[in-house]
Design a protein around this motif. Sequence first.
Motif, PDB file in Angstrom:
ATOM      1  N   HIS A  63       0.785  -1.283  -0.140  1.00  0.00           N
ATOM      2  CA  HIS A  63       0.140  -0.004   0.105  1.00  0.00           C
ATOM      3  C   HIS A  63       0.877   1.340  -0.056  1.00  0.00           C
ATOM      4  O   HIS A  63       0.329   2.353  -0.146  1.00  0.00           O
ATOM      5  CB  HIS A  63      -0.880   0.110   1.320  1.00  0.00           C
ATOM      6  CG  HIS A  63      -0.178  -0.157   2.571  1.00  0.00           C
ATOM      7  ND1 HIS A  63       0.486  -0.926   3.153  1.00  0.00           N
ATOM      8  CD2 HIS A  63       0.010   0.987   3.440  1.00  0.00           C
ATOM      9  CE1 HIS A  63       1.228  -0.812   4.097  1.00  0.00           C
ATOM     10  NE2 HIS A  63       0.838   0.557   4.376  1.00  0.00           N
ATOM     11  N   LYS A  64       2.065   1.169   0.346  1.00  0.00           N
ATOM     12  CA  LYS A  64       2.870   2.367   0.439  1.00  0.00           C
ATOM     13  C   LYS A  64       3.044   3.418  -0.778  1.00  0.00           C
ATOM     14  O   LYS A  64       3.127   4.442  -0.593  1.00  0.00           O
ATOM     15  CB  LYS A  64       4.422   1.953   0.966  1.00  0.00           C
ATOM     16  CG  LYS A  64       4.289   1.203   2.443  1.00  0.00           C
ATOM     17  CD  LYS A  64       5.450   1.865   3.490  1.00  0.00           C
ATOM     18  CE  LYS A  64       5.309   1.350   4.665  1.00  0.00           C
ATOM     19  NZ  LYS A  64       5.336  -0.061   4.724  1.00  0.00           N
ATOM     20  N   SER A 111       4.847   6.456   7.121  1.00  0.00           N
ATOM     21  CA  SER A 111       3.508   5.820   8.189  1.00  0.00           C
ATOM     22  C   SER A 111       3.420   7.085   9.203  1.00  0.00           C
ATOM     23  O   SER A 111       3.954   8.277   9.019  1.00  0.00           O
ATOM     24  CB  SER A 111       3.730   4.728   8.754  1.00  0.00           C
ATOM     25  OG  SER A 111       2.707   4.325   9.352  1.00  0.00           O
ATOM     26  N   GLY A 125       1.577  -1.190  12.056  1.00  0.00           N
ATOM     27  CA  GLY A 125       2.953  -1.112  12.505  1.00  0.00           C
ATOM     28  C   GLY A 125       3.078   0.483  12.752  1.00  0.00           C
ATOM     29  O   GLY A 125       3.249   0.642  14.027  1.00  0.00           O
ATOM     30  N   GLY A 126       2.670   1.316  11.926  1.00  0.00           N
ATOM     31  CA  GLY A 126       2.672   2.653  12.310  1.00  0.00           C
ATOM     32  C   GLY A 126       1.351   3.086  12.236  1.00  0.00           C
ATOM     33  O   GLY A 126       0.890   4.269  12.680  1.00  0.00           O
ATOM     34  N   GLY A 127       0.342   2.370  11.422  1.00  0.00           N
ATOM     35  CA  GLY A 127      -1.055   2.717  11.534  1.00  0.00           C
ATOM     36  C   GLY A 127      -1.535   3.021  10.147  1.00  0.00           C
ATOM     37  O   GLY A 127      -2.756   3.143  10.072  1.00  0.00           O
ATOM     38  N   SER A 128      -0.625   2.867   8.897  1.00  0.00           N
ATOM     39  CA  SER A 128      -1.134   3.736   7.863  1.00  0.00           C
ATOM     40  C   SER A 128      -2.102   2.770   7.213  1.00  0.00           C
ATOM     41  O   SER A 128      -3.107   3.165   6.446  1.00  0.00           O
ATOM     42  CB  SER A 128      -0.105   4.279   7.065  1.00  0.00           C
ATOM     43  OG  SER A 128       0.583   3.200   6.360  1.00  0.00           O
ATOM     44  N   ASN A 129      -1.964   1.528   6.913  1.00  0.00           N
ATOM     45  CA  ASN A 129      -2.902   0.694   6.070  1.00  0.00           C
ATOM     46  C   ASN A 129      -4.275   0.572   6.790  1.00  0.00           C
ATOM     47  O   ASN A 129      -5.078   0.562   6.069  1.00  0.00           O
ATOM     48  CB  ASN A 129      -2.117  -0.518   5.549  1.00  0.00           C
ATOM     49  CG  ASN A 129      -2.216  -1.738   6.708  1.00  0.00           C
ATOM     50  OD1 ASN A 129      -3.259  -2.531   6.580  1.00  0.00           O
ATOM     51  ND2 ASN A 129      -1.252  -2.058   7.279  1.00  0.00           N
TER      52      ASN A 129
HETATM   53  C1  LIG Z   1       5.098  -0.955   5.945  1.00  0.00           C
HETATM   54  C2  LIG Z   1       4.027  -2.232   5.962  1.00  0.00           C
HETATM   55  C3  LIG Z   1       3.291  -2.321   6.936  1.00  0.00           C
HETATM   56  C4  LIG Z   1       3.387  -1.343   8.225  1.00  0.00           C
HETATM   57  O1  LIG Z   1       2.972   0.073   8.445  1.00  0.00           O
HETATM   58  P1  LIG Z   1       1.567   0.368   8.378  1.00  0.00           P
HETATM   59  O2  LIG Z   1       1.893   2.152   8.518  1.00  0.00           O
HETATM   60  O3  LIG Z   1       1.150   0.062   9.980  1.00  0.00           O
HETATM   61  O4  LIG Z   1       0.624   0.101   7.357  1.00  0.00           O
HETATM   62  C5  LIG Z   1       2.392  -3.033   7.040  1.00  0.00           C
HETATM   63  N1  LIG Z   1       2.310  -3.926   5.796  1.00  0.00           N
HETATM   64  C6  LIG Z   1       3.135  -3.885   4.875  1.00  0.00           C
HETATM   65  C7  LIG Z   1       3.011  -4.488   3.582  1.00  0.00           C
HETATM   66  C8  LIG Z   1       4.054  -2.782   4.700  1.00  0.00           C
HETATM   67  O5  LIG Z   1       4.805  -2.608   3.902  1.00  0.00           O
END
Ligand SMILES: *Cc1c(COP(=O)(O)O)cnc(C)c1O
Length: 453
Positions: A112-113, A230, A265-269
């Motif tokens: 998703h990044k 994130s 992880g950081g919360g973005s997805n």
């Molecule tokens: C970076 C990453 C995460 C963790 O980041 P979030 O900001 O929590 O989404 C989770 N899944 C994938 C596949 C990632 O690349």
Amino acid sequence: MTELTKILLDETEMPTQWYNIVADLPVPPPPPLHPGTHQPATAEDFGALFPQALIEQEMSQERYIDIPGDVLDVYRLWRPSPLFRAHRLEKLLDTPAKIYYKYEGVSPAGSHKPNTAVPQVWYNAQEGILKLTTETGAGQWGSSLAFACAQFGLECEIWQVAASYKAKPHRRTMMEVWGGKVYPSPSNETEFGRSLLAQDSDHPGSLGIAISEAVSKAIENPGTRYALGSVLNHVLLHQTIIGEEALLQMAKVGAVPDVLVGCTGGGSNFGGLAFPFLREKLKGNMDPVIRCVEPTACPTLTKGQFRYDFGDTAGLTPLMKMHTLGASFIPEPIHAGGLRYHGMAPLVSHVYDLGLVDAIAIPQTECFAAALQFARSEGIVPAPEPTHALAAAIREALACKESGEEKTILTALCGHGHLDLASYDKYMAGEMVDLDLPDNVIQAAMEGVPNIA
Ligand SMILES: *Cc1c(COP(=O)(O)O)cnc(C)c1O
């Protein structure tokens, strides 16, 4: 009629605005603070790090923000992304539950990044910035930013956590294919990096350290800014395209989630998928349980404290009120590299504090067991991070089997695992162990967190 497996939108149906949940929260989120004065941070405090347009988004109260046309054009390389109904997984589990997953592994970087990398680079380019610096753990964010910089002609310098730099050479290659320059962190490129290498020439590094290195490089050079993949409000904002698309796709088949789970992880997805659904929940249009899933080895929400803390190890970033295990915390090397961050997005921490979402922690062997069930039924090999969300979805589906409830479960499969096969090797060889984080380790790292009421 058989129910659809793949629910698609065509390009013309793609949402053209991001959603800012700040506009709809019952209590406003606590502001970031200046690291020296502890007063609310101003736009100028962020000026050396980010372009003005992104600082405005970071502080915005607007409910909807238009996605620039150039960004929509790049999004169309892989968006709208598919929503799948997991018929085959449901059958394997013999559950009456309906499981849906929104698949973000179709992007060029496989996660998703790029949803935020592309607009971040575009806004920097608009303001004449020539180079971006960043950190990366497993390499998902670094490769996404390198891809986006290549789209708009910016230079990209990436500090990759040393342990991952050695263990994941293929992601480094991807970053370099897209034109990025990659350093292992700690590096000899910054004063902070040199000080750490002097203590330990084989330092494994951490995300917090790599952020400090990338931030200090951006602060020192006028034409350079920093990008974060994130945690920050504007990152979660950009990711809401995931949830806005999923709302349209669920509506196409008349489905409404009873449970929404995402890995944090950081919360973005998680925020990207969940916030548009949380808007609908706050409006009374639906009432899903919304759940964050984190690793037991880095339990930021379930065991961390809701406190003001730094985003990085050297203390260069503004202070953010967030769930944290302490900025000096260095998590064990678990396989889900993207979930090894000491903090959590302030917006996710805030909605958790308000009781609008809940959180659980799951050990990694259960996650990999879920991943094999998923790969053998649905076909896609998940990245280690979303296996946490899949394990939580499977727990729900098995509970439905017990109770006979036909719940609708929605999750984000936020990346594929094609470059994480070494972790699968370890799991299948029976060599993967579960790591619990002892309370005294958390206490030690929390001692360094500033005391702010
Ligand atoms: C970076 C990453 C995460 C963790 O980041 P979030 O900001 O929590 O989404 C989770 N899944 C994938 C596949 C990632 O690349």
